[in-house]
Design a protein around this motif. Structure first.
Motif, PDB file in Angstrom:
ATOM      1  N   SER A 159       0.843  -1.201   0.000  1.00  0.00           N
ATOM      2  CA  SER A 159       0.000   0.000   0.000  1.00  0.00           C
ATOM      3  C   SER A 159       0.873   1.245   0.000  1.00  0.00           C
ATOM      4  CB  SER A 159      -0.915   0.031   1.231  1.00  0.00           C
ATOM      5  OG  SER A 159      -1.830  -1.034   1.206  1.00  0.00           O
ATOM      6  N   GLY A 160       0.369   2.303  -0.633  1.00  0.00           N
ATOM      7  CA  GLY A 160       1.027   3.598  -0.579  1.00  0.00           C
ATOM      8  C   GLY A 160       2.248   3.686  -1.474  1.00  0.00           C
ATOM      9  N   ARG A 161       3.082   4.694  -1.196  1.00  0.00           N
ATOM     10  CA  ARG A 161       4.346   4.936  -1.887  1.00  0.00           C
ATOM     11  C   ARG A 161       4.161   5.288  -3.363  1.00  0.00           C
ATOM     12  NH1 ARG A 161       7.512   5.646   2.451  1.00  0.00           N
ATOM     13  NH2 ARG A 161       8.051   3.741   3.596  1.00  0.00           N
ATOM     14  N   ALA A 162       3.013   5.802  -3.744  1.00  0.00           N
ATOM     15  CA  ALA A 162       2.779   6.074  -5.165  1.00  0.00           C
ATOM     16  C   ALA A 162       3.798   7.065  -5.716  1.00  0.00           C
ATOM     17  CB  ALA A 162       1.358   6.611  -5.364  1.00  0.00           C
ATOM     18  N   ASP A 163       4.073   8.139  -4.987  1.00  0.00           N
ATOM     19  CA  ASP A 163       5.017   9.142  -5.479  1.00  0.00           C
ATOM     20  C   ASP A 163       6.423   8.566  -5.574  1.00  0.00           C
ATOM     21  OD1 ASP A 163       2.941  10.952  -5.571  1.00  0.00           O
ATOM     22  OD2 ASP A 163       3.426  11.885  -3.645  1.00  0.00           O
ATOM     23  N   GLU A 164       6.819   7.799  -4.556  1.00  0.00           N
ATOM     24  CA  GLU A 164       8.166   7.222  -4.558  1.00  0.00           C
ATOM     25  C   GLU A 164       8.336   6.222  -5.697  1.00  0.00           C
ATOM     26  OE1 GLU A 164       6.152   7.503  -1.964  1.00  0.00           O
ATOM     27  OE2 GLU A 164       7.227   7.833  -0.070  1.00  0.00           O
ATOM     28  N   ILE A 165       7.298   5.427  -5.944  1.00  0.00           N
ATOM     29  CA  ILE A 165       7.392   4.435  -7.025  1.00  0.00           C
ATOM     30  C   ILE A 165       7.454   5.127  -8.378  1.00  0.00           C
ATOM     31  CG2 ILE A 165       6.104   2.607  -8.201  1.00  0.00           C
ATOM     32  CD1 ILE A 165       5.241   1.619  -5.449  1.00  0.00           C
ATOM     33  N   ASP A 166       6.670   6.175  -8.567  1.00  0.00           N
ATOM     34  CA  ASP A 166       6.732   6.918  -9.830  1.00  0.00           C
ATOM     35  C   ASP A 166       8.135   7.490 -10.050  1.00  0.00           C
ATOM     36  OD1 ASP A 166       4.117   6.384 -10.391  1.00  0.00           O
ATOM     37  OD2 ASP A 166       3.349   8.335  -9.739  1.00  0.00           O
ATOM     38  N   GLU A 167       8.721   8.027  -8.985  1.00  0.00           N
ATOM     39  CA  GLU A 167      10.074   8.578  -9.095  1.00  0.00           C
ATOM     40  C   GLU A 167      11.077   7.484  -9.456  1.00  0.00           C
ATOM     41  OE1 GLU A 167      13.407  10.734  -6.198  1.00  0.00           O
ATOM     42  OE2 GLU A 167      11.299  10.692  -5.588  1.00  0.00           O
ATOM     43  N   ALA A 168      10.941   6.316  -8.812  1.00  0.00           N
ATOM     44  CA  ALA A 168      11.859   5.214  -9.080  1.00  0.00           C
ATOM     45  C   ALA A 168      11.712   4.701 -10.508  1.00  0.00           C
ATOM     46  CB  ALA A 168      11.615   4.090  -8.080  1.00  0.00           C
TER      47      ALA A 168
END
Length: 766
Positions: free
Chosen positions: A98-107
């Motif tokens: 769950s979550g981390r949408a911004d971090e995953i997009d950046e990665a």
């Protein structure tokens, strides 16, 4: 034949070096003879932490030797590379991520996005605190990237917290063995490993996940060999020394992400539980491992509700002990990082756990550890940050999250006695209040700011002192309350007296009434009527400008007057009368205000108190202005302003505050008699004075009057420009914004209808 482990050999060496028999060490440590013997022979290779601690106590090891002893105990014999590829079993992708949408997009932008011509794809380094979900996030990122890369993932755990982590050659051997059809013979050296790796992946590319990296040296050769490949690295350390990589630092989940995660973990939770789930998330610091432990505990007990566990988390003195579910434990995850610390850094970590509040600075950390070497403390704070045990917040600020603080206090309580902890808390409180007094001295005419204080730090100037007062309020304010509760009355009064002029600059703090009330109570307990009169005067000030209870301010001023007369202190009698008069003026009780102003002027004259006298003269002029005697009020106020400017220290805090008050009254008076250009001139000056104090509240207050003057003077464009500046200062959502937003409308009204009086009245002055 069983070979002794490195720990077994070290244990035997230490025991024999002290001429201890097995029986003697068993007696000293409380560990059985059989267990000690098994450890020395290698028959037992995994001692529990409490066993290692007991043996260290029995051997009388100092902090440095204990650290080495613990690291040896954590070392594990490694399986032969000939039979078992190290760390090659990849953890599974979790279904409830769950979550981390911004971090995953950046990665994914780093790993899958387009590259400029001629550039190699950089490796992605994911770092963060224990339990923050680095490996889970890395696996999720690579899985989500598969539609773009269509690459199989080669996983390798590098044993970053082992006493003997994988070498670069061992790591490359482990990676090579996972390539389809790869030769199983280990490479002789890194050069051969590079040749074999490139030959394989240039034909059949792969994604690489290097998990739990120990340090830069461990993977620098690997990143060189894998240059241009899709490579993700996880580590608790930031690996700041690596070149040509992109970094992703994971922090706690956002609160809404934590609640969504808990919903996925706890089948019995529904939308009505969101408030409770939010509190659970807060108690877990929004750390994914802690949230998973809590969710698993509730989900594995169908009879439990969220509130059942929440009640235990709220009341538990040892919350970490509740954050265990099967083989998942938050405390164990933190221990891996803690055990990596050298003894002095570990001691710093334990002592800073006594610091409450959201953030703290290096000076306070040095006070907590009682170190005069600030540079060393800063280096060790950086080490803790690098390992994910502290969060760097910028501007020499650090944050110790609650679970880390609980862990640190647990270690502290087990390493020193309760008496020493209490003494250290006393020291921190004394340091904070001593520093506060030294900071306030820069704004107090009767104090020498560069003279040594009783404790605490010094400051290079007034701006540095003001910045410290505001930044560290979350620490010194509780310390001040504690001092009052503990009966440290002389310190409370001294600190309050040191800050009373600075309070006039930081009006918006919001706690001045209680601050000075505690000091007034302390003065009464000291049976010091002069000090009581002074502190009650400050309380009356707070009731006028902060609380807004002007009737109570009159009563408090009278109490201050009575105390001043008991003490025979003419200066404090003058200030008490001044506060009575000021409060009465705000209540439009002009006869009382005039009488108090006159009495104040007389008392200050007899006490030869210049600052008080000028303020009392301004109050008398204000009364005349309110009675409609504008020309007389203007003449007296201008005279007061001239005297302040001609004084020995017009640029002192007291002089500047008095000048500002004079300008505030003059703008209104000049507008009232139609001298709009003079009102604009004085308003300009008042804004400059307020800016010199770094006081936005005063700037905005003067802007309100100045805009009225500009409108009356026919300078509509200037009025609009100043209103726009005020709106930028206030920011979005301010309750005061409407005052300035109406300026454009009113200026348009003036231009179209000439309705100047109506426009003028629409802009409040207070």
């Amino acid at each position: 034949m069983i070979e002794p482990s490195p720990f077994g050999r070290l244990l035997r060496s230490l025991r024999v070096g002290q001429n201890l028999t097995l029986e003697a060490l068993a007696s000293r440590s409380g560990v059985s003879v059989r267990t000690i013997g098994d450890l020395e022979r290698g028959a037992s290779a995994s001692p529990q932490r409490r066993t290692v601690d007991a043996l260290a106590d029995g051997l009388g090891l100092d902090a440095t030797d204990r650290h080495a002893f613990l690291r040896a105990a954590r070392s594990r014999p490694r399986a032969s590379l000939e039979t078992d590829g190290p760390g090659a079993i990849s953890p599974a992708r979790v279904f409830d991520f769950s979550g981390r949408a911004d971090e995953i997009d950046e990665a994914l932008t780093v790993l899958c996005g387009p590259l400029p011509a001629g550039e190699l794809r950089p490796a992605l380094v994911i770092s963060g605190a224990p339990g923050i979900g680095k490996t889970t996030a890395a696996i999720e990122i690579l899985e989500r990237g598969k539609p773009s890369t269509d690459l199989p993932v080669v996983f390798l755990g590098l044993d970053g917290f082992s006493a003997s982590p994988l070498s670069p050659l061992q790591a490359m051997t482990g990676l090579l063995r996972q390539l389809p059809g790869a030769e199983q013979r280990p490479p002789a050296d890194l050069a051969e490993a590079k040749t074999r790796w490139r030959a394989a992946v240039d034909v059949a590319p792969v994604s690489v996940l290097l998990d739990n990296v120990a340090n830069e040296a461990q993977i620098r050769p690997i990143l060189s060999i894998c240059a241009g490949d899709v490579v993700v690295v996880t580590s608790r350390r930031s690996l700041a020394g690596l070149e040509g990589v992109r970094r992703l630092r994971l922090g706690p989940l956002r609160r809404d992400e934590s609640i969504a995660f808990l919903h996925r973990l706890i089948p019995q939770a529904d939308d009505d539980d969101d408030v409770s789930l939010g509190e659970v998330a807060a108690l877990c610091d929004d750390v994914p491992l802690a949230l998973r432990v809590v969710g698993n505990r509730i989900a594995s007990r169908p009879g439990w509700t969220v509130d059942d566990l929440l009640g235990r988390l709220r009341t538990s003195e040892d919350r970490l002990r509740l954050l265990v579910a099967g083989d998942l434990a938050v405390e164990a995850a933190i221990s891996l990082s803690y055990d990596e610390l050298d003894p002095r850094t570990a001691a710093l970590f334990r002592w800073i756990s006594l610091i409450d509040g959201r953030t703290f600075g290096a000076h306070l950390a040095a006070a907590a550890v009682r170190s005069a070497d600030l540079a060393e403390v800063e280096t060790r704070l950086d080490d803790l940050t690098d390992l994910g045990m502290l969060e760097a917040r910028g501007g020499d600020r650090y944050r110790l999250h609650d679970l880390m603080r609980l862990f640190g206090r647990s270690k502290l309580n087990s390493s020193v006695g309760a008496d020493e902890v209490a003494r250290r808390r006393d020291h921190i409180r004394s340091w904070l209040l001593g520093s506060l007094e030294r900071a306030g001295a820069w704004y107090e005419p009767q104090r020498e700011p560069t003279a040594p204080g009783r404790s605490g730090r010094g400051f290079s100037g007034a701006d540095a002192a003001a910045a410290w007062i505001r930044t560290e309020a979350e620490h010194w304010w509780p310390a001040y309350i504690d001092a009052a509760d503990l009966g440290d009355d002389a310190v409370v009064c001294d600190v309050a007296d040191a800050l009373h002029w600075y309070s006039d600059i930081w009006i918006t703090w919001g706690n001045w009434h209680r601050f000075f009330s505690l000091a007034a109570s302390a003065a009464r307990k000291l049976d010091d009527p002069a000090q009581e009169a002074a502190q009650l005067g400050y309380v009356a000030w707070a009731e006028i400008v902060e609380v807004g209870d002007r009737e109570q301010a009159v009563r408090t001023g009278r109490a201050a007057l009575a105390a001043a007369r008991r003490a025979g202190d003419l200066a404090q009698e003058g200030w008490a009368q001044y506060y009575i008069g000021w409060a009465s003026w705000t209540l439009n009780r002009l006869d009382e205000a005039d009488a108090a102003a006159s009495a104040s002027i007389d008392a200050f004259a007899r006490a030869d108190e210049t600052t008080g006298s000028e303020n009392a003269q301004l109050l008398s002029s204000m009364v005349k202005g309110r009675r409609g005697q504008m020309l007389e009020s203007i003449e007296e106020t201008e005279a007061t302003l001239s005297r302040v400017l001609a004084a020995d220290a017009p640029d002192s805090v007291t002089g500047i505050v008095t000048q500002y008050a004079a300008c505030l009254d003059l703008v209104d008076a000049y507008i009232a008699v139609g001298r709009y250009d003079d009102a604009v001139r004085v308003g300009d000056r008042g804004i400059s004075i307020a800016r010199s104090l770094n006081d936005d509240t005063r700037v905005l207050l003067m802007m309100r009057r100045h805009i009225r003057a500009l409108i009356r003077a026919g300078e509509g464009d200037a009025a609009i420009a100043e209103a726009d500046e005020a709106l930028r200062m206030l920011g979005p959502g301010s309750s005061e914004a409407f005052i300035f937003e109406r300026v454009r409308k009113e200026v348009s009204l003036i231009r179209s209808t000439g309705a100047g009086d109506e426009a003028d009245r629409s802009i409040p002055t207070v």
